[in-house]
Design an enzyme around this catalytic site. Structure first.
Site, short mmCIF file in Angstrom:
data_model
loop_
_atom_site.label_atom_id
_atom_site.label_comp_id
_atom_site.label_asym_id
_atom_site.label_seq_id
_atom_site.Cartn_x
_atom_site.Cartn_y
_atom_site.Cartn_z
N SER A 1 0.15 0.57 -8.01
CA SER A 1 -0.27 0.54 -6.70
C SER A 1 -0.36 1.90 -5.96
CB SER A 1 0.94 -0.47 -5.69
OG SER A 1 0.36 -0.05 -4.43
N ASN A 2 -1.58 2.44 -5.43
CA ASN A 2 -1.85 3.43 -4.79
C ASN A 2 -0.99 3.43 -3.22
OD1 ASN A 2 -3.70 4.80 -6.68
ND2 ASN A 2 -4.98 3.06 -5.97
#
Ligand code: PLP
Length: 342
Positions: free
Chosen positions: A80-81
């Site tokens: 996840s960014n």
């Protein structure tokens, strides 16, 4: 009340540039076949390697501080960014950070975003999930509740940020991002007909669509879905947008009919690149020296390129592609991306 009077914790380097992509246009057939393409470089927002979440987190972190929080909790996939940027935002705001990350298989490789989460000192909890969809469901909400409880027992005051930072407060990030972009386009004398972007948890959509209505954007907002579209998401996105409008005292309202999400480029699922996605990553790297990511922006660009090739956009027009970041994920899937190299 206005967007300018909302509590905001500075995290992003703004404004991000708007750049034309003439070499990409040339390779897609030139002026006879391809519209002019502008890139809005939100991969350059700063905050630990950039991306759209920096804009949302400015408002979310300000709210956390206002509420006296001492720790942030959020969730996302292992790569996840949003999780990486939340961990970075926590460091800068002097808060602790716990991440509930979903993966399949034990011991996900410590690469890409996960490596950065570790360097940023986030407390990482991995929850096993099945298929390729955006994180969610009971296992995730149970894990978040458990982590929050543990934090409270340690004397912390946790603040939970939903997946993708997608609630009304997070959506303010792209209301303000739209104000920035509309101003830049006006100064440049540009009036693009469409804005393409990668759509996931819908907070970006809520902000972009509300912002476009509020500030008279010349373009239609076209979301390219990166995971299968659940029909319940449209009313949810409209609700987030309208709650955001109420927060800034705007009477403008967003209805489901305002939302465009094309699910034709998802492929097998979230995080699984399609051939078009890999081609888009290769084209942008080779012709513009711009890196897209295999989960979000590669798929969105694949959608835009396909619509250009099908002649759905008049070559006399100009389009904007919002580059929402995601670059660290490149390093988590090197073998796959090598296949895309020329
Ligand atoms: C989170 C993310 C998106 C999607 O934003 P949503 O608000 O979740 O729809 C797009 N691109 C990248 C690189 C992201 O990290």
């Amino acid at each position: 009340m206005s967007i300018g009077s909302q509590p905001r914790f500075p995290l992003a380097t703004l404004p991000t540039p708007v750049q034309e992509a003439p070499r990409l246009r040339a390779v897609l057939g030139g002026p006879a076949r391809c519209p002019r393409i502008l890139l809005k470089r939100d991969d350059l927002t700063g905050l630990a390697l950039g991306g759209n979440k920096a804009r949302k987190l400015e408002f979310l972190v300000a709210d956390a501080i206002r509420q006296g929080a001492t720790a942030l909790i959020t969730t996302g996939a292992v790569q996840s960014n949003h999780a990486r940027m939340t961990a970075a935002a926590a460091r800068l705001a002097g808060l602790n950070c716990s991440l509930v990350l979903t993966g399949h298989g034990d011991d996900p490789p410590v690469q890409g975003n996960l490596l950065l989460d570790r360097l940023l000192g986030a407390e990482v909890h991995v929850v096993q999930t099945g298929g390729a969809s955006l994180p969610g469901g009971d296992a995730v909400s149970d894990a978040i509740a458990r982590v929050a409880e543990e934090l409270v027992m340690r004397g912390e005051r946790p603040y939970v940020i939903p997946v993708g930072g997608s609630n009304a407060i997070g959506a303010l990030g792209y209301v303000s991002g739209t104000l920035e972009l509309v101003g830049q386009l006006y100064t440049m004398g540009e009036a693009p007909s469409r804005l393409y972007y990668a759509s996931g948890s819908r907070g970006t959509q809520a902000g972009l669509v509300l912002g476009a209505k509020l500030y008279g954007a010349p373009y239609r907002v076209v979301g390219i879905a990166v995971s299968p579209v659940d029909p319940g998401r449209d009313p949810h996105a409209a609700e987030i947008a309208n709650e955001a409008a109420a927060r800034i005292g705007a009477t403008t309202r967003v209805v489901v009919e305002d939302l465009v999400t094309d699910d034709g480029y998802v492929g097998e699922g979230y995080g699984i690149p399609t051939p078009g996605c890999l081609e888009a990553v290769r084209l942008l790297a080779y012709h513009e020296a711009v890196f897209l990511d295999p989960t979000y922006t590669g798929k969105a660009m694949a959608g835009m390129i396909d619509q250009i090739r099908r002649g759905e956009i008049d070559p006399g027009e100009t389009v904007v592609f919002l580059h929402t970041g995601g670059v660290p994920a490149i390093f988590a899937q090197p073998e796959l991306l090598l296949e895309a190299a020329p």
